[in-house]
Design a protein around this motif. Structure first.
Motif, short mmCIF file in Angstrom:
data_model
loop_
_atom_site.label_atom_id
_atom_site.label_comp_id
_atom_site.label_asym_id
_atom_site.label_seq_id
_atom_site.Cartn_x
_atom_site.Cartn_y
_atom_site.Cartn_z
N ILE A 63 52.17 45.70 37.24
CA ILE A 63 52.35 44.38 36.63
C ILE A 63 52.62 44.50 35.14
CG2 ILE A 63 51.30 42.12 36.24
CD1 ILE A 63 51.83 42.76 39.20
N ASN A 64 53.66 43.83 34.68
CA ASN A 64 53.97 43.74 33.25
C ASN A 64 53.06 42.69 32.62
OD1 ASN A 64 56.97 45.13 33.04
ND2 ASN A 64 56.69 44.08 34.99
N PHE A 65 52.28 43.07 31.59
CA PHE A 65 51.35 42.08 31.03
C PHE A 65 51.45 41.90 29.52
CE2 PHE A 65 48.95 46.03 30.70
CZ PHE A 65 48.27 45.91 29.50
N ALA A 66 52.14 42.77 28.82
CA ALA A 66 52.27 42.61 27.37
C ALA A 66 53.56 43.27 26.89
CB ALA A 66 51.07 43.20 26.64
N LYS A 85 48.53 48.78 36.92
CA LYS A 85 48.45 48.41 38.33
C LYS A 85 47.64 47.11 38.46
CE LYS A 85 46.96 52.32 40.20
NZ LYS A 85 46.70 53.37 41.24
N GLN A 86 48.00 46.32 39.44
CA GLN A 86 47.34 45.03 39.65
C GLN A 86 45.83 45.20 39.79
OE1 GLN A 86 48.26 42.75 43.33
NE2 GLN A 86 48.81 41.11 41.92
N SER A 87 45.41 46.23 40.47
CA SER A 87 43.98 46.46 40.68
C SER A 87 43.27 46.72 39.35
CB SER A 87 43.76 47.65 41.62
OG SER A 87 44.35 48.83 41.10
N PHE A 88 43.92 47.42 38.43
CA PHE A 88 43.32 47.69 37.12
C PHE A 88 43.13 46.39 36.36
CE2 PHE A 88 43.59 48.37 32.56
CZ PHE A 88 42.65 49.37 32.36
N LEU A 89 44.14 45.53 36.37
CA LEU A 89 44.05 44.27 35.65
C LEU A 89 42.97 43.36 36.24
CD1 LEU A 89 47.83 43.47 35.03
CD2 LEU A 89 46.18 44.45 33.43
N GLU A 90 42.83 43.40 37.56
CA GLU A 90 41.81 42.58 38.21
C GLU A 90 40.40 43.10 37.92
OE1 GLU A 90 42.96 42.73 42.29
OE2 GLU A 90 44.51 41.18 42.09
N ASP A 91 40.24 44.40 37.89
CA ASP A 91 38.93 45.01 37.67
C ASP A 91 38.56 45.13 36.19
OD1 ASP A 91 38.81 45.29 40.40
OD2 ASP A 91 39.39 47.40 40.40
N ASN A 92 39.56 45.04 35.33
CA ASN A 92 39.32 45.26 33.89
C ASN A 92 40.00 44.16 33.05
OD1 ASN A 92 38.19 48.29 33.93
ND2 ASN A 92 39.95 48.17 35.32
N SER A 93 39.80 42.92 33.46
CA SER A 93 40.49 41.81 32.81
C SER A 93 40.11 41.70 31.33
CB SER A 93 40.18 40.49 33.52
OG SER A 93 38.77 40.25 33.55
N GLU A 94 38.86 41.91 31.00
CA GLU A 94 38.42 41.82 29.61
C GLU A 94 39.06 42.93 28.77
OE1 GLU A 94 34.29 41.66 26.92
OE2 GLU A 94 34.20 41.72 29.10
N THR A 95 39.15 44.11 29.33
CA THR A 95 39.77 45.23 28.62
C THR A 95 41.25 44.95 28.36
OG1 THR A 95 38.23 46.84 29.58
CG2 THR A 95 40.33 47.69 28.76
N ALA A 96 41.93 44.39 29.37
CA ALA A 96 43.34 44.05 29.21
C ALA A 96 43.53 43.01 28.11
CB ALA A 96 43.91 43.53 30.53
N GLU A 97 42.62 42.06 28.02
CA GLU A 97 42.70 41.04 26.97
C GLU A 97 42.50 41.67 25.60
OE1 GLU A 97 39.94 37.95 27.77
OE2 GLU A 97 41.01 37.18 29.52
N LYS A 98 41.53 42.55 25.47
CA LYS A 98 41.27 43.22 24.20
C LYS A 98 42.48 44.06 23.78
CE LYS A 98 36.23 43.47 24.66
NZ LYS A 98 35.06 44.37 24.81
N PHE A 99 43.05 44.75 24.73
CA PHE A 99 44.22 45.59 24.46
C PHE A 99 45.37 44.72 23.95
CE2 PHE A 99 48.13 47.78 25.45
CZ PHE A 99 47.86 49.10 25.17
N THR A 100 45.62 43.61 24.64
CA THR A 100 46.71 42.72 24.28
C THR A 100 46.47 42.08 22.93
OG1 THR A 100 47.07 42.27 26.64
CG2 THR A 100 48.08 40.75 25.07
N ARG A 101 45.23 41.76 22.63
CA ARG A 101 44.89 41.16 21.33
C ARG A 101 45.22 42.14 20.19
NH1 ARG A 101 40.06 40.06 22.36
NH2 ARG A 101 40.39 37.92 23.09
N ALA A 102 44.91 43.40 20.39
CA ALA A 102 45.21 44.42 19.38
C ALA A 102 46.72 44.55 19.16
CB ALA A 102 44.61 45.76 19.79
N ILE A 103 47.48 44.51 20.25
CA ILE A 103 48.94 44.60 20.15
C ILE A 103 49.50 43.38 19.42
CG2 ILE A 103 51.09 44.55 21.48
CD1 ILE A 103 49.72 47.29 21.38
#
Length: 334
Positions: A107-110, A227-245
């Motif tokens: 999944i493309n997320f940022a 991977k979709q599973s990573f984003l589902e299991d680590n939603s907060e981490t994905a948000e933090k990563f995107t915020r930094a970017i």
């Protein structure tokens, strides 16, 4: 005796406070590790290096381990095999993986870059360049099936040139050898990334005539995906990563090329500062760097049109199938 007991009670209380405080600090200082694979090392990815150097990931409690995997196929292999958590690569690769029937889609997320990062370079100077000048020339293109070549062909066709009929087109040179092949061969034109384009101009080897990114419009050229599973299991981490970017994207937009160059120079130690500066400015002027991480539907459809025109679109994949905009939209709306 009573005072001794009171004293010991106070000491115990202080010790408990110190212990609890130490535990609390230890917990707050713990960082989440992220394994990030980038498809290549490029000034085109300047906001990523700014995020690393300015400590934006650290501010979010993330520890990013960056690896350069040198190639879209290797990058996606790293991601799907869990050797990396997040990949920075072209969005077309997520479509290729999806077409192979992946059970856990990528999944493309940022989004990091929103236009093609290559430039048309000529051995000879042109006072009044026209795309028609390319007809019947010896043109050194990029690898077939990759985004640079697909965008290059798309732009040529938009300007009335059939790359396979109107040019003597070469696509058989490895990516890393394209610059030297242009220098030593009888090629008249070439499609190059920075900093090579600026280097060639400085050395008098070539002349930059046009930006393929400006000519093609916005596309999700380089995107952070997982991977979709990573984003589902680590939603907060994905948000933090995107915020930094996003912080880095805003910083790059508001600072001059030289300031950006000074920050990212540790990632390009063999390149002179003025060349990095010129490369960053060229990318900023062509609006190649995305101003925010949202990959919108119009860009996605433009990508598919380019792939389809090149005969490389395996299937029509809808925007909502492989793109998550919710994470990025939440960040920019904070």
């Amino acid at each position: 005796m009573k005072s001794a007991r009171s004293f010991m009670a106070v000491v115990c209380t202080i010790l408990m406070v110190l212990i609890l405080g130490a535990c609390s600090n230890s917990s707050s200082n713990e960082k989440t590790s992220i394994k990030l694979a980038e498809v290549t090392r490029s000034i085109f990815y300047a906001p990523l290096y700014v995020a690393l150097e300015n400590g934006y990931f650290e501010e979010e409690g993330l520890e990013v381990d960056l690896t350069t995997t040198w190639g879209g196929d290797k990058t996606m292999t790293s991601l799907v095999s869990d050797s990396s958590d997040i990949a920075l690569v072209g969005s077309e690769t997520s479509i290729y993986v999806h077409s192979q029937g992946a059970n856990d889609p990528v999944i493309n997320f940022a989004q990091l870059t929103q236009k093609d990062g290559t430039f048309l370079v000529s051995k000879k100077a042109h006072d009044n360049f026209s795309w028609n000048d390319l007809k019947e020339s010896n043109f050194l293109g990029q690898r077939k099936g990759g985004m640079p070549q697909m965008v290059g062909e798309y732009v040529l066709k938009q300007n009335g040139i059939d790359p396979h009929q109107d040019l003597n087109l070469s696509q058989n040179i490895d990516f890393g050898n394209i610059p030297s092949a242009f220098q030593t061969g009888d090629y008249e034109y070439v499609q190059l990334f920075e900093p090579t384009a600026s280097k060639f101009e400085k050395q008098g080897v070539g002349h930059v005539l046009a930006s393929f990114g400006e000519a093609s419009g916005k596309v999700p050229y380089t995107v952070f995906m997982a991977k979709q599973s990573f984003l589902e299991d680590n939603s907060e981490t994905a948000e933090k990563f995107t915020r930094a970017i996003y912080k880095a994207q805003q910083w790059v937009e508001s600072h001059k090329g030289k300031e950006v160059a000074e920050i990212i120079q540790p990632y390009f130690e063999d390149i002179e500062l003025d060349i990095i500066d010129e490369s960053v400015e060229r990318y900023k002027n062509s609006e190649a760097y995305a101003l925010d991480p949202v990959l919108d539907e119009e860009e996605w459809n433009n990508l598919k049109d380019i792939m389809d025109e090149a005969g490389e679109l395996p299937e029509d994949v809808k925007h909502e199938t492989l793109v998550n905009t919710e994470i990025a939209e939440n960040i920019i709306n904070e």
